[in-house]
Scaffold this motif. Structure first.
Motif, PDB file in Angstrom:
ATOM      1  N   THR A 298      -7.691   4.397   1.004  1.00  0.00           N
ATOM      2  CA  THR A 298      -6.241   4.486   0.819  1.00  0.00           C
ATOM      3  C   THR A 298      -5.577   4.119   2.153  1.00  0.00           C
ATOM      4  O   THR A 298      -6.258   3.778   3.127  1.00  0.00           O
ATOM      5  CB  THR A 298      -5.821   5.897   0.372  1.00  0.00           C
ATOM      6  OG1 THR A 298      -6.150   6.809   1.412  1.00  0.00           O
ATOM      7  CG2 THR A 298      -6.521   6.307  -0.920  1.00  0.00           C
TER       8      THR A 298
ATOM      9  N   GLY B 210      -4.650   5.920  -4.426  1.00  0.00           N
ATOM     10  CA  GLY B 210      -5.511   7.044  -4.779  1.00  0.00           C
ATOM     11  C   GLY B 210      -6.328   6.809  -6.040  1.00  0.00           C
ATOM     12  O   GLY B 210      -7.423   7.353  -6.184  1.00  0.00           O
TER      13      GLY B 210
ATOM     14  N   GLN C 126       1.047  -0.446  -7.476  1.00  0.00           N
ATOM     15  CA  GLN C 126       1.287  -0.890  -6.097  1.00  0.00           C
ATOM     16  C   GLN C 126      -0.001  -1.492  -5.531  1.00  0.00           C
ATOM     17  O   GLN C 126      -0.012  -2.009  -4.424  1.00  0.00           O
ATOM     18  CB  GLN C 126       1.699   0.299  -5.225  1.00  0.00           C
ATOM     19  CG  GLN C 126       2.967   0.982  -5.671  1.00  0.00           C
ATOM     20  CD  GLN C 126       3.127   2.335  -4.977  1.00  0.00           C
ATOM     21  OE1 GLN C 126       3.717   2.434  -3.913  1.00  0.00           O
ATOM     22  NE2 GLN C 126       2.592   3.368  -5.576  1.00  0.00           N
ATOM     23  N   ASN C 127      -1.092  -1.353  -6.284  1.00  0.00           N
ATOM     24  CA  ASN C 127      -2.391  -1.789  -5.772  1.00  0.00           C
ATOM     25  C   ASN C 127      -2.567  -3.296  -5.937  1.00  0.00           C
ATOM     26  O   ASN C 127      -2.067  -3.891  -6.883  1.00  0.00           O
ATOM     27  CB  ASN C 127      -3.519  -1.056  -6.492  1.00  0.00           C
ATOM     28  CG  ASN C 127      -3.453   0.440  -6.263  1.00  0.00           C
ATOM     29  OD1 ASN C 127      -2.770   0.887  -5.346  1.00  0.00           O
ATOM     30  ND2 ASN C 127      -4.140   1.206  -7.076  1.00  0.00           N
TER      31      ASN C 127
ATOM     32  N   PHE D 184       5.907  -5.388   4.251  1.00  0.00           N
ATOM     33  CA  PHE D 184       7.068  -4.573   4.618  1.00  0.00           C
ATOM     34  C   PHE D 184       8.205  -5.499   5.035  1.00  0.00           C
ATOM     35  O   PHE D 184       7.987  -6.477   5.756  1.00  0.00           O
ATOM     36  CB  PHE D 184       6.698  -3.580   5.727  1.00  0.00           C
ATOM     37  CG  PHE D 184       5.875  -2.447   5.192  1.00  0.00           C
ATOM     38  CD1 PHE D 184       6.475  -1.305   4.688  1.00  0.00           C
ATOM     39  CD2 PHE D 184       4.487  -2.546   5.121  1.00  0.00           C
ATOM     40  CE1 PHE D 184       5.724  -0.273   4.139  1.00  0.00           C
ATOM     41  CE2 PHE D 184       3.719  -1.523   4.575  1.00  0.00           C
ATOM     42  CZ  PHE D 184       4.348  -0.385   4.088  1.00  0.00           C
TER      43      PHE D 184
HETATM   44  P1  OAD Z   1      -1.245   6.115   0.238  1.00  0.00           P
HETATM   45  O1  OAD Z   1      -2.455   5.912   1.065  1.00  0.00           O
HETATM   46  O2  OAD Z   1       0.050   6.263   0.920  1.00  0.00           O
HETATM   47  O3  OAD Z   1      -1.429   7.433  -0.673  1.00  0.00           O
HETATM   48  C1  OAD Z   1      -2.575   7.644  -1.425  1.00  0.00           C
HETATM   49  C2  OAD Z   1      -2.376   8.903  -2.265  1.00  0.00           C
HETATM   50  O4  OAD Z   1      -3.509   9.051  -3.101  1.00  0.00           O
HETATM   51  C3  OAD Z   1      -2.244  10.208  -1.454  1.00  0.00           C
HETATM   52  O5  OAD Z   1      -1.179  10.983  -1.979  1.00  0.00           O
HETATM   53  C4  OAD Z   1      -3.594  10.917  -1.692  1.00  0.00           C
HETATM   54  O6  OAD Z   1      -3.464  12.340  -1.724  1.00  0.00           O
HETATM   55  C5  OAD Z   1      -3.968  10.383  -3.057  1.00  0.00           C
HETATM   56  N1  OAD Z   1      -5.420  10.342  -3.307  1.00  0.00           N
HETATM   57  C6  OAD Z   1      -6.431  10.068  -2.441  1.00  0.00           C
HETATM   58  N2  OAD Z   1      -7.618  10.098  -3.066  1.00  0.00           N
HETATM   59  C7  OAD Z   1      -7.360  10.386  -4.370  1.00  0.00           C
HETATM   60  C8  OAD Z   1      -8.179  10.575  -5.530  1.00  0.00           C
HETATM   61  N3  OAD Z   1      -9.505  10.444  -5.485  1.00  0.00           N
HETATM   62  N4  OAD Z   1      -7.567  10.860  -6.691  1.00  0.00           N
HETATM   63  C9  OAD Z   1      -6.210  10.984  -6.771  1.00  0.00           C
HETATM   64  N5  OAD Z   1      -5.401  10.842  -5.717  1.00  0.00           N
HETATM   65  C10 OAD Z   1      -5.963  10.535  -4.528  1.00  0.00           C
HETATM   66  O7  OAD Z   1      -1.212   4.918  -0.843  1.00  0.00           O
HETATM   67  P2  OAD Z   1       0.001   4.406  -1.731  1.00  0.00           P
HETATM   68  O8  OAD Z   1       0.887   5.532  -2.117  1.00  0.00           O
HETATM   69  O9  OAD Z   1      -0.567   3.557  -2.803  1.00  0.00           O
HETATM   70  O10 OAD Z   1       1.968  -1.262   0.447  1.00  0.00           O
HETATM   71  O11 OAD Z   1       0.765   3.480  -0.713  1.00  0.00           O
HETATM   72  C11 OAD Z   1       1.916   2.793  -1.141  1.00  0.00           C
HETATM   73  C12 OAD Z   1       2.021   1.468  -0.435  1.00  0.00           C
HETATM   74  O12 OAD Z   1       1.961   1.689   0.973  1.00  0.00           O
HETATM   75  C13 OAD Z   1       0.867   0.516  -0.703  1.00  0.00           C
HETATM   76  O13 OAD Z   1       1.048  -0.246  -1.870  1.00  0.00           O
HETATM   77  C14 OAD Z   1       0.854  -0.346   0.510  1.00  0.00           C
HETATM   78  C15 OAD Z   1       1.056   0.717   1.566  1.00  0.00           C
HETATM   79  O14 OAD Z   1       1.580   0.330   2.762  1.00  0.00           O
HETATM   80  C16 OAD Z   1       1.909  -2.441   1.093  1.00  0.00           C
HETATM   81  O15 OAD Z   1       0.915  -2.826   1.691  1.00  0.00           O
HETATM   82  C17 OAD Z   1       3.165  -3.247   0.977  1.00  0.00           C
END
Ligand code: OAD
Length: 232
Positions: A22, A13, A90-91, A149
């Motif tokens: 995302t 996000g 995590q990015n 994963f």
């Molecule tokens: P997600 O896509 O699961 O979640 C993104 C989050 O960011 C959500 O809660 C959105 O509401 C929020 N979001 C979106 N736009 C935003 C903005 N402009 N400002 C603030 N928040 C915003 O992504 P991650 O949680 O990073 O792993 O995912 C975790 C892991 O799952 C990643 O590192 C990746 C993925 O599978 C691997 O590839 C191993």
């Protein structure tokens, strides 16, 4: 509260407003690609060309992307806060570094290549292809240096130490659906840290946080950083 130690976890996000998609928002990467195909060691063994093309496209996108106000605010906090500021991301996009910050990359980096045979790491070319030879052992086993994963995230020991010794824990732009990162808030809270979630909307783990800032990262993160720096 001067010299408090702050740990900040970031997720996709924070980079959304830099134009990087995302994973789980509507139309996100995992709606367009199957995790089993592009983000597991088994998927890579089955079809390395598909996996390389997925990460090649993301590498090009990340290289063209610029950090936004949220990345810049965290870099400012790391520079100006008198205590330690640890960013755990995590990015894999490298935008924290482009903004001038240092980050611990628990899920690897698009900029890195890894030898699946000997573990050697080297800078990834913009385009990787199946059979890329390792510069150390020459095995044709080059892969993106990304944690898939089923694999263990990087730097978990040092991250645990930071979580146990921080006074303030913040999570920015992550859905709280992927462990171990989703459990960091509990680890920090258990050690007595105040916890704050900064996200566009409530996440799966919002209830675990003491405090919430809801809104786009480019707005809520600079406001939160300004508040912290004003409190000195
Ligand atoms: P997600 O896509 O699961 O979640 C993104 C989050 O960011 C959500 O809660 C959105 O509401 C929020 N979001 C979106 N736009 C935003 C903005 N402009 N400002 C603030 N928040 C915003 O992504 P991650 O949680 O990073 O792993 O995912 C975790 C892991 O799952 C990643 O590192 C990746 C993925 O599978 C691997 O590839 C191993």
């Amino acid at each position: 509260m001067a010299a408090e130690k702050i740990v900040i976890l970031t997720g996709a996000g924070i980079s959304a407003e830099s134009g990087l998609g995302t994973f789980r928002d509507e139309g996100g990467l995992w709606a367009q690609h199957r995790i089993e195909d592009v983000a597991t060691p088994e998927g890579f063994a089955r079809n390395p060309a598909l996996v390389h093309s997925f990460y090649n496209a993301r590498r090009v996108q990340a290289a063209e992307a610029a950090p936004n106000a949220a990345h810049e605010a965290l870099a400012r906090l790391q520079r100006d806060w008198p205590g330690e500021v640890v960013i755990v991301t995590q990015n894999v996009d490298g935008l924290h570094e482009k903004a001038g910050a240092r980050a611990i990359h628990m899920h690897g980096e698009l900029a890195g290549a890894l030898c699946a045979a000997c573990g050697q790491r080297w800078p990834a070319p913009m385009e990787m292809a199946p059979g890329t030879a390792c510069p150390a052992c020459t095995a044709p086993a080059g892969r993106p240096d990304i944690v898939w994963f089923g694999e263990i995230p990087y730097h978990m020991e040092i991250i645990a130490e930071h979580l146990q010794s921080c006074d303030l824990f913040a999570s920015v732009g992550t859905s709280g659906q992927v462990y171990p990162a989703a459990g960091f808030v509990q680890e920090a809270a258990y050690s007595g840290a105040h916890t704050v979630e900064l996200n566009l909307a409530d996440s799966d783990i919002s209830r675990a946080f003491d405090d919430h800032r809801i809104g786009p990262a480019s707005e809520v993160v600079p406001a939160w950083v300004a508040e912290l720096l004003a409190s000195l």
